[in-house]
Design a protein around this motif. Sequence first.
Motif, PDB file in Angstrom:
ATOM      1  N   PRO A 125       0.834  -1.212   0.000  1.00 57.92           N
ATOM      2  CA  PRO A 125       0.000   0.000   0.000  1.00 57.92           C
ATOM      3  C   PRO A 125       0.870   1.264   0.000  1.00 57.92           C
ATOM      4  O   PRO A 125       2.066   1.198   0.291  1.00 57.92           O
ATOM      5  CB  PRO A 125      -0.779  -0.110   1.311  1.00 57.92           C
ATOM      6  CG  PRO A 125       0.071  -0.958   2.196  1.00 57.92           C
ATOM      7  CD  PRO A 125       0.835  -1.886   1.304  1.00 57.92           C
ATOM      8  N   PRO A 126       0.267   2.407  -0.303  1.00 62.18           N
ATOM      9  CA  PRO A 126       1.020   3.659  -0.326  1.00 62.18           C
ATOM     10  C   PRO A 126       1.252   4.243   1.065  1.00 62.18           C
ATOM     11  O   PRO A 126       0.687   5.274   1.426  1.00 62.18           O
ATOM     12  CB  PRO A 126       0.138   4.588  -1.168  1.00 62.18           C
ATOM     13  CG  PRO A 126      -1.239   4.062  -0.983  1.00 62.18           C
ATOM     14  CD  PRO A 126      -1.115   2.591  -0.780  1.00 62.18           C
ATOM     15  N   SER A 127       2.067   3.585   1.863  1.00 55.96           N
ATOM     16  CA  SER A 127       2.439   4.134   3.173  1.00 55.96           C
ATOM     17  C   SER A 127       3.678   3.389   3.636  1.00 55.96           C
ATOM     18  O   SER A 127       4.060   2.379   3.045  1.00 55.96           O
ATOM     19  CB  SER A 127       1.313   3.930   4.191  1.00 55.96           C
ATOM     20  OG  SER A 127       1.481   2.705   4.864  1.00 55.96           O
ATOM     21  N   LEU A 128       4.299   3.885   4.681  1.00 57.59           N
ATOM     22  CA  LEU A 128       5.421   3.150   5.268  1.00 57.59           C
ATOM     23  C   LEU A 128       4.985   2.540   6.588  1.00 57.59           C
ATOM     24  O   LEU A 128       5.754   2.406   7.527  1.00 57.59           O
ATOM     25  CB  LEU A 128       6.630   4.079   5.441  1.00 57.59           C
ATOM     26  CG  LEU A 128       7.251   4.572   4.132  1.00 57.59           C
ATOM     27  CD1 LEU A 128       8.355   5.592   4.401  1.00 57.59           C
ATOM     28  CD2 LEU A 128       7.795   3.411   3.308  1.00 57.59           C
ATOM     29  N   GLY A 129       3.728   2.155   6.667  1.00 59.54           N
ATOM     30  CA  GLY A 129       3.156   1.560   7.866  1.00 59.54           C
ATOM     31  C   GLY A 129       3.517   0.097   8.021  1.00 59.54           C
ATOM     32  O   GLY A 129       4.381  -0.424   7.315  1.00 59.54           O
ATOM     33  N   VAL A 130       2.834  -0.553   8.936  1.00 55.67           N
ATOM     34  CA  VAL A 130       3.219  -1.912   9.339  1.00 55.67           C
ATOM     35  C   VAL A 130       3.086  -2.920   8.192  1.00 55.67           C
ATOM     36  O   VAL A 130       3.848  -3.887   8.117  1.00 55.67           O
ATOM     37  CB  VAL A 130       2.439  -2.351  10.603  1.00 55.67           C
ATOM     38  CG1 VAL A 130       0.975  -2.586  10.308  1.00 55.67           C
ATOM     39  CG2 VAL A 130       3.083  -3.577  11.246  1.00 55.67           C
ATOM     40  N   LEU A 131       2.171  -2.694   7.255  1.00 55.92           N
ATOM     41  CA  LEU A 131       2.046  -3.641   6.132  1.00 55.92           C
ATOM     42  C   LEU A 131       3.284  -3.559   5.245  1.00 55.92           C
ATOM     43  O   LEU A 131       3.884  -4.583   4.886  1.00 55.92           O
ATOM     44  CB  LEU A 131       0.776  -3.370   5.317  1.00 55.92           C
ATOM     45  CG  LEU A 131      -0.565  -3.634   6.023  1.00 55.92           C
ATOM     46  CD1 LEU A 131      -1.727  -3.338   5.079  1.00 55.92           C
ATOM     47  CD2 LEU A 131      -0.673  -5.060   6.557  1.00 55.92           C
ATOM     48  N   THR A 132       3.690  -2.349   4.915  1.00 55.54           N
ATOM     49  CA  THR A 132       4.892  -2.184   4.089  1.00 55.54           C
ATOM     50  C   THR A 132       6.133  -2.716   4.823  1.00 55.54           C
ATOM     51  O   THR A 132       6.996  -3.348   4.208  1.00 55.54           O
ATOM     52  CB  THR A 132       5.066  -0.708   3.688  1.00 55.54           C
ATOM     53  OG1 THR A 132       3.944  -0.339   2.877  1.00 55.54           O
ATOM     54  CG2 THR A 132       6.339  -0.478   2.893  1.00 55.54           C
ATOM     55  N   LEU A 133       6.210  -2.497   6.127  1.00 55.99           N
ATOM     56  CA  LEU A 133       7.349  -3.038   6.891  1.00 55.99           C
ATOM     57  C   LEU A 133       7.354  -4.565   6.817  1.00 55.99           C
ATOM     58  O   LEU A 133       8.407  -5.191   6.703  1.00 55.99           O
ATOM     59  CB  LEU A 133       7.308  -2.580   8.351  1.00 55.99           C
ATOM     60  CG  LEU A 133       7.419  -1.066   8.575  1.00 55.99           C
ATOM     61  CD1 LEU A 133       7.511  -0.745  10.068  1.00 55.99           C
ATOM     62  CD2 LEU A 133       8.628  -0.471   7.848  1.00 55.99           C
ATOM     63  N   ASN A 134       6.170  -5.182   6.829  1.00 60.66           N
ATOM     64  CA  ASN A 134       6.074  -6.630   6.645  1.00 60.66           C
ATOM     65  C   ASN A 134       6.580  -7.033   5.265  1.00 60.66           C
ATOM     66  O   ASN A 134       7.280  -8.033   5.124  1.00 60.66           O
ATOM     67  CB  ASN A 134       4.623  -7.092   6.806  1.00 60.66           C
ATOM     68  CG  ASN A 134       4.331  -7.584   8.212  1.00 60.66           C
ATOM     69  OD1 ASN A 134       4.413  -8.773   8.514  1.00 60.66           O
ATOM     70  ND2 ASN A 134       4.004  -6.652   9.098  1.00 60.66           N
ATOM     71  N   GLY A 135       6.213  -6.251   4.263  1.00 63.28           N
ATOM     72  CA  GLY A 135       6.673  -6.529   2.897  1.00 63.28           C
ATOM     73  C   GLY A 135       8.190  -6.473   2.807  1.00 63.28           C
ATOM     74  O   GLY A 135       8.829  -7.346   2.227  1.00 63.28           O
ATOM     75  N   LEU A 136       8.774  -5.441   3.412  1.00 61.32           N
ATOM     76  CA  LEU A 136      10.228  -5.272   3.369  1.00 61.32           C
ATOM     77  C   LEU A 136      10.952  -6.351   4.178  1.00 61.32           C
ATOM     78  O   LEU A 136      12.055  -6.759   3.825  1.00 61.32           O
ATOM     79  CB  LEU A 136      10.609  -3.880   3.879  1.00 61.32           C
ATOM     80  CG  LEU A 136      10.248  -2.708   2.957  1.00 61.32           C
ATOM     81  CD1 LEU A 136      10.359  -1.375   3.693  1.00 61.32           C
ATOM     82  CD2 LEU A 136      11.144  -2.696   1.714  1.00 61.32           C
ATOM     83  N   SER A 137      10.324  -6.819   5.243  1.00 60.81           N
ATOM     84  CA  SER A 137      10.943  -7.878   6.051  1.00 60.81           C
ATOM     85  C   SER A 137      10.896  -9.222   5.339  1.00 60.81           C
ATOM     86  O   SER A 137      11.751 -10.076   5.541  1.00 60.81           O
ATOM     87  CB  SER A 137      10.233  -8.015   7.399  1.00 60.81           C
ATOM     88  OG  SER A 137      10.292  -6.806   8.104  1.00 60.81           O
ATOM     89  N   ALA A 138       9.865  -9.403   4.512  1.00 62.35           N
ATOM     90  CA  ALA A 138       9.674 -10.696   3.845  1.00 62.35           C
ATOM     91  C   ALA A 138      10.526 -10.841   2.583  1.00 62.35           C
ATOM     92  O   ALA A 138      10.775 -11.958   2.132  1.00 62.35           O
ATOM     93  CB  ALA A 138       8.199 -10.873   3.476  1.00 62.35           C
ATOM     94  N   ALA A 139      10.975  -9.710   2.022  1.00 64.44           N
ATOM     95  CA  ALA A 139      11.536  -9.744   0.663  1.00 64.44           C
ATOM     96  C   ALA A 139      13.046  -9.955   0.635  1.00 64.44           C
ATOM     97  O   ALA A 139      13.758  -9.696   1.598  1.00 64.44           O
ATOM     98  CB  ALA A 139      11.191  -8.440  -0.039  1.00 64.44           C
TER      99      ALA A 139
END
Length: 252
Positions: A125-139
């Motif tokens: 999503p367009p934010s640096l919130g917890v969902l994006t942090l999950n994305g960055l941790s998973a990748a």
Amino acid sequence: MGKIFVFVNQKGGVGKTTSAINIGAYLALEGKSVLLVDFDSQANLTSGVGINAFKPGIYELISGGAGFDSVLRKTALSGLSVIPASIDLSGAAVELIEQKGREFFLKKALEPARDRFDYILIDCPPSLGVLTLNGLSAADVVLIPMQCEYFAMEGLTLLLQTVKRIQKNLNPSLIIEGIFFTMYDSRTRLAQEVVREVSAYFKDKVFTTIIPRNVRLSEAPSYGMTISQYDPQCSGAKAYRSLAMEVMQRGA
Ligand SMILES: Nc1ncnc2c1ncn2[C@@H]1O[C@H](COP(=O)(O)OP(=O)(O)OP(=O)(O)O)[C@@H](O)[C@H]1O
Ligand SMILES: [Mg+2]
């Protein structure tokens, strides 16, 4: 073993979803097995590839309400599968904030994917919130789509700071594979300047392929089609095909 890419930019409407769909499509057309993960409660990726069964999806998977196999959907394009999102995912952001290890839910949920797919592409999503942090941790790899406009540089600085923090604290092996330009309009001098400036600064972190502004790219998702299905000869299709090849070569 499959490789996980995440499309991140906290700015809205820069082409994250369009890029995930169409890079995924061209990787699938190269004979790779590709999983698209819709990690945005807007569910644009899900509907964009013609899926209208939104549940169970990624929310149910990360919250333990559904198993990996039950959330997988095949798209009309051979080799291209998707884990859909639904509006329920917006609640996950709030639920996750409270929990221990909140940045690692997606990583854990996608564990079975690496053995089954060559490429896993996460749309954030367009934010640096917890969902994006999950994305960055998973990748394994971050891909940053960027629109060629004046404020893009400022957003990029904040984004790169966030990625560095993630590398330090949550995911040391995360690689910034690169920045690529989207919705490029060669007629504007500003677009040319942004490309020149960002390329001079980030050098080999910038992909050679530039995605042009092309109305066919914005029409395709309303038919639930990738650009390879909707209009494979248009300039947007050719550009995404070339970008997918670059992604494959860099990631080899
Ligand atoms: N190269 C392009 N040319 C023309 N239109 C485009 C192009 N790329 C994307 N679009 C359109 O621009 C809009 C935003 O693109 P997209 O949804 O991919 O961005 P996003 O970064 O995922 O947005 P959000 O931050 O809301 O998730 C969409 O309507 C899409 O169809
Ligand atoms: Mg999107």
